[in-house]
Every structure is written in structure tokens, then in C-alpha cells.
Design a protein around this motif. Structure first.
Motif, PDB file in Angstrom:
ATOM      1  N   VAL A  72      -1.539 -13.273  66.148  1.00  8.19           N
ATOM      2  CA  VAL A  72      -2.440 -13.683  65.062  1.00  8.19           C
ATOM      3  C   VAL A  72      -1.732 -14.732  64.214  1.00  8.19           C
ATOM      4  N   GLU A  73      -2.458 -15.792  63.901  1.00  9.04           N
ATOM      5  CA  GLU A  73      -1.941 -16.885  63.088  1.00  9.04           C
ATOM      6  C   GLU A  73      -2.433 -16.731  61.657  1.00  9.04           C
ATOM      7  N   TRP A  74      -1.575 -17.045  60.666  1.00 11.63           N
ATOM      8  CA  TRP A  74      -1.894 -16.832  59.256  1.00 11.63           C
ATOM      9  C   TRP A  74      -1.715 -18.136  58.486  1.00 11.63           C
ATOM     10  N   PRO A  75      -2.654 -19.084  58.556  1.00 16.29           N
ATOM     11  CA  PRO A  75      -2.520 -20.329  57.783  1.00 16.29           C
ATOM     12  C   PRO A  75      -2.836 -20.105  56.305  1.00 16.29           C
ATOM     13  N   ASN A  76      -2.063 -20.780  55.445  1.00 18.54           N
ATOM     14  CA  ASN A  76      -2.341 -20.766  54.011  1.00 18.54           C
ATOM     15  C   ASN A  76      -3.194 -21.986  53.693  1.00 18.54           C
ATOM     16  N   ASN A  77      -4.490 -21.776  53.464  1.00 20.11           N
ATOM     17  CA  ASN A  77      -5.403 -22.882  53.175  1.00 20.11           C
ATOM     18  C   ASN A  77      -5.677 -23.052  51.687  1.00 20.11           C
ATOM     19  N   ASP A  78      -4.941 -22.330  50.848  1.00 16.95           N
ATOM     20  CA  ASP A  78      -5.035 -22.531  49.403  1.00 16.95           C
ATOM     21  C   ASP A  78      -3.937 -23.492  48.961  1.00 16.95           C
ATOM     22  N   ASP A  79      -4.080 -24.023  47.746  1.00 20.69           N
ATOM     23  CA  ASP A  79      -3.039 -24.914  47.227  1.00 20.69           C
ATOM     24  C   ASP A  79      -2.066 -24.166  46.330  1.00 20.69           C
ATOM     25  N   ILE A  80      -1.948 -22.845  46.558  1.00 23.15           N
ATOM     26  CA  ILE A  80      -0.984 -22.011  45.851  1.00 23.15           C
ATOM     27  C   ILE A  80      -0.172 -21.233  46.883  1.00 23.15           C
ATOM     28  N   TYR A  81       0.890 -20.616  46.434  1.00 16.82           N
ATOM     29  CA  TYR A  81       1.726 -19.823  47.342  1.00 16.82           C
ATOM     30  C   TYR A  81       1.047 -18.480  47.655  1.00 16.82           C
ATOM     31  N   HIS A  82       1.259 -18.018  48.878  1.00 17.96           N
ATOM     32  CA  HIS A  82       0.838 -16.687  49.289  1.00 17.96           C
ATOM     33  C   HIS A  82       1.966 -16.023  50.074  1.00 17.96           C
ATOM     34  N   ASN A  83       1.804 -14.715  50.255  1.00 14.95           N
ATOM     35  CA  ASN A  83       2.751 -13.944  51.070  1.00 14.95           C
ATOM     36  C   ASN A  83       1.936 -13.048  51.990  1.00 14.95           C
ATOM     37  N   VAL A  84       2.428 -12.785  53.182  1.00 16.09           N
ATOM     38  CA  VAL A  84       1.741 -11.901  54.126  1.00 16.09           C
ATOM     39  C   VAL A  84       2.742 -10.849  54.585  1.00 16.09           C
ATOM     40  N   PHE A  85       2.411  -9.564  54.307  1.00 15.25           N
ATOM     41  CA  PHE A  85       3.325  -8.515  54.740  1.00 15.25           C
ATOM     42  C   PHE A  85       2.566  -7.230  55.049  1.00 15.25           C
ATOM     43  N   SER A  86       3.220  -6.329  55.795  1.00 15.45           N
ATOM     44  CA  SER A  86       2.652  -5.019  56.096  1.00 15.45           C
ATOM     45  C   SER A  86       3.769  -3.991  56.207  1.00 15.45           C
ATOM     46  N   MET A  87       3.467  -2.773  55.776  1.00 11.87           N
ATOM     47  CA  MET A  87       4.405  -1.657  55.947  1.00 11.87           C
ATOM     48  C   MET A  87       3.828  -0.612  56.898  1.00 11.87           C
ATOM     49  N   LYS A 101       3.170  -1.983  62.991  1.00 15.43           N
ATOM     50  CA  LYS A 101       3.742  -3.333  62.914  1.00 15.43           C
ATOM     51  C   LYS A 101       4.163  -3.694  61.493  1.00 15.43           C
ATOM     52  N   PRO A 102       5.321  -3.196  61.038  1.00 16.47           N
ATOM     53  CA  PRO A 102       5.821  -3.649  59.743  1.00 16.47           C
ATOM     54  C   PRO A 102       6.372  -5.067  59.871  1.00 16.47           C
ATOM     55  N   PHE A 103       6.055  -5.934  58.887  1.00 17.58           N
ATOM     56  CA  PHE A 103       6.566  -7.318  58.934  1.00 17.58           C
ATOM     57  C   PHE A 103       6.440  -7.942  57.551  1.00 17.58           C
ATOM     58  N   ASP A 104       7.161  -9.030  57.342  1.00 20.23           N
ATOM     59  CA  ASP A 104       7.078  -9.795  56.101  1.00 20.23           C
ATOM     60  C   ASP A 104       7.265 -11.268  56.442  1.00 20.23           C
ATOM     61  N   LEU A 105       6.210 -12.060  56.263  1.00 25.87           N
ATOM     62  CA  LEU A 105       6.281 -13.485  56.591  1.00 25.87           C
ATOM     63  C   LEU A 105       6.853 -14.308  55.444  1.00 25.87           C
ATOM     64  N   GLY A 106       7.199 -13.643  54.335  1.00 29.53           N
ATOM     65  CA  GLY A 106       7.759 -14.369  53.209  1.00 29.53           C
ATOM     66  C   GLY A 106       6.698 -15.114  52.426  1.00 29.53           C
ATOM     67  N   ILE A 107       7.142 -15.810  51.395  1.00 29.26           N
ATOM     68  CA  ILE A 107       6.227 -16.595  50.555  1.00 29.26           C
ATOM     69  C   ILE A 107       6.199 -18.021  51.089  1.00 29.26           C
ATOM     70  N   TYR A 108       4.988 -18.527  51.346  1.00 34.72           N
ATOM     71  CA  TYR A 108       4.900 -19.895  51.841  1.00 34.72           C
ATOM     72  C   TYR A 108       3.700 -20.618  51.247  1.00 34.72           C
ATOM     73  N   LYS A 109       3.786 -21.920  51.257  1.00 31.70           N
ATOM     74  CA  LYS A 109       2.839 -22.757  50.524  1.00 31.70           C
ATOM     75  C   LYS A 109       1.707 -23.274  51.410  1.00 31.70           C
ATOM     76  N   SER A 110       0.848 -24.046  50.753  1.00 29.35           N
ATOM     77  CA  SER A 110      -0.330 -24.599  51.418  1.00 29.35           C
ATOM     78  C   SER A 110       0.047 -25.401  52.658  1.00 29.35           C
ATOM     79  N   LYS A 111      -0.834 -25.303  53.659  1.00 31.02           N
ATOM     80  CA  LYS A 111      -0.737 -26.033  54.927  1.00 31.02           C
ATOM     81  C   LYS A 111       0.302 -25.441  55.877  1.00 31.02           C
TER      82      LYS A 111
END
Length: 226
Positions: A105-120, A124-134
């Protein structure tokens, strides 16, 4: 003997020699009758309770329907199609994504603010970290089960990846309708799932090149009372 049957079934599926049918149906949710009466009484419109958000069962969506046969033996079959959950306007879209085990699964950030994607979640625990638009990051789901996903920055951002063990599943449309195509002929258990309601299982027989139908009504009416 059962394992041999499923192995044979898989061979027939992959070789395309087994006749297959289609399952169609609809899922809807229903609340307890006494709750409806309480809502209609107007108590919820009072100052005391007006800020409490109620569940509107008629508007519940994001149902998933799938053949619930863990021993079907198709777990090694991967879906190489890339699935996408976008981050847009402070939400994950779609809110619920059913995938076959092994899917990326791909997780693009299409907002112009920072987001984070994680699960516990255990599958499937994971943390994609904080990343910016595009920017875009990916996760491969290699165990079956429900994976709840959040953003560590925005409290209302959450979604669910439902990882399934065979390819015979479908998400419902806005009206609760679904279609599962190319199902091998046979009799199966089929399950309707929703994130906050008890699931419901029914038996269904799929005929060769035919169409079978099934209807589900989910709710809490059938829960045991203490």
C-alpha cells in the motif's frame, strides 16, 4: 484429505479450468428499536446532550464482504497491483481498504502540511515517520488481520487496512452493494464486516458460471445480555 482438496482447488483456480460464478448482495446496519424511540423523543436535542455525536445507522458505510475460509490455501497468491491510501484534507482516503495478504500500500501526502503514518496493530506495526507534501512511502502487509492506522499529528486521522487470506472479497459502495466475481463453484462461509459492529456469517453456494445473492443486516440486537 482436506488439505489435498484445497491444494487441488488452488491448482484448478490458477489454471483457469474451474468454472466460477459471481456473488452479489447488499449490507446495511440497523440499530436497536428502543434507541430509535429515545432519539425521536427529542432528548438528544436538549442542551445537556446536543454535543454528543450519535451513530446514524442509516449512514454507516465502509462494509467489507469476504469469503471466510482461512484454509482456502491461497495465501501464497499475491496481488501485485499497488494499492493507495492518500492523505488529503486531513483524512485518509479510503477509510477502509481490504487487501490480499502480501499487498503493498502506498501512502502519498497530498496536503501541504506534514503528516505521519503509523500503526501498533499486531499484524503489522510500523512507523513511516513525519513527511511533507508530495512525498510517498509504502508498506507491505504480510500477515492477515485488521491494521489500524493513525497520524501522530492529527487526532481524527485514522483508517483501517483489512488484510485477507484469499482474493474473494469486496468493499461495498455508498448504498451497501457489493460484487465478488470469479468465485470458484462451491459452498462457502461468507462474512460481512464493519469496524464497529459484530460481523455476520452466512453460508452461500456459488454455482458454475451463475450468480448467487446474499443480504446482510448488521447490528447489536443479537448480542447476549447479562
Amino acid at each position: 484429505m482436506k488439505r489435498l482438496f484445497f491444494a487441488t482447488l488452488c491448482c484448478l483456480i490458477f489454471s483457469g479450468t474451474l468454472d466460477a460464478g459471481t456473488i452479489r448482495g447488499r449490507v446495511r446496519a440497523e440499530s436497536r428499536p428502543e434507541v430509535k424511540e429515545d432519539i425521536e423523543s427529542g432528548k438528544y436535542e436538549s442542551r445537556k446532550y446536543k454535543f454528543i455525536e450519535r451513530i446514524n445507522y442509516d449512514e454507516l458505510k465502509d462494509f467489507v464482504v469476504y469469503i471466510d475460509e482461512p484454509g482456502l490455501g491461497l495465501s501464497h497468491r499475491q496481488d501485485n497491483t499497488l494499492k493507495v491510501i492518500i492523505q488529503k484534507d486531513g483524512t485518509f482516503r479510503p477509510h477502509v481498504l481490504p487487501v490480499l495478504i502480501g499487498t503493498t500500500v502506498e501512502w502519498p501526502n497530498n496536503d501541504d502540511i506534514y503528516h505521519n503514518v503509523f500503526s501498533m496493530s499486531e499484524p503489522k506495526p510500523f512507523d513511516l515517520g513525519i513527511y511533507k507534501s508530495k512525498e510517498t512511502k509504502r508498506v507491505t502487509f504480510d500477515k492477515p488481520g485488521r491494521v489500524d492506522v493513525f497520524c501522530s499529528i492529527h487526532t481524527k486521522m485514522n483508517c483501517i487496512v483489512l488484510v485477507l487470506e484469499n482474493p474473494f472479497f469486496a468493499a461495498t459502495d455508498k448504498s451497501g452493494n457489493f460484487t465478488i466475481a470469479n468465485v470458484p463453484a462451491g459452498t462457502y462461509q461468507i462474512r460481512a464486516w464493519h469496524e464497529r459492529l459484530p460481523g455476520q456469517v452466512k453460508n452461500i453456494t456459488v454455482t458454475e458460471t451463475g450468480e448467487s445473492t446474499v443480504q446482510f443486516v448488521l447490528g447489536v440486537t443479537g448480542l447476549p445480555k447479562y
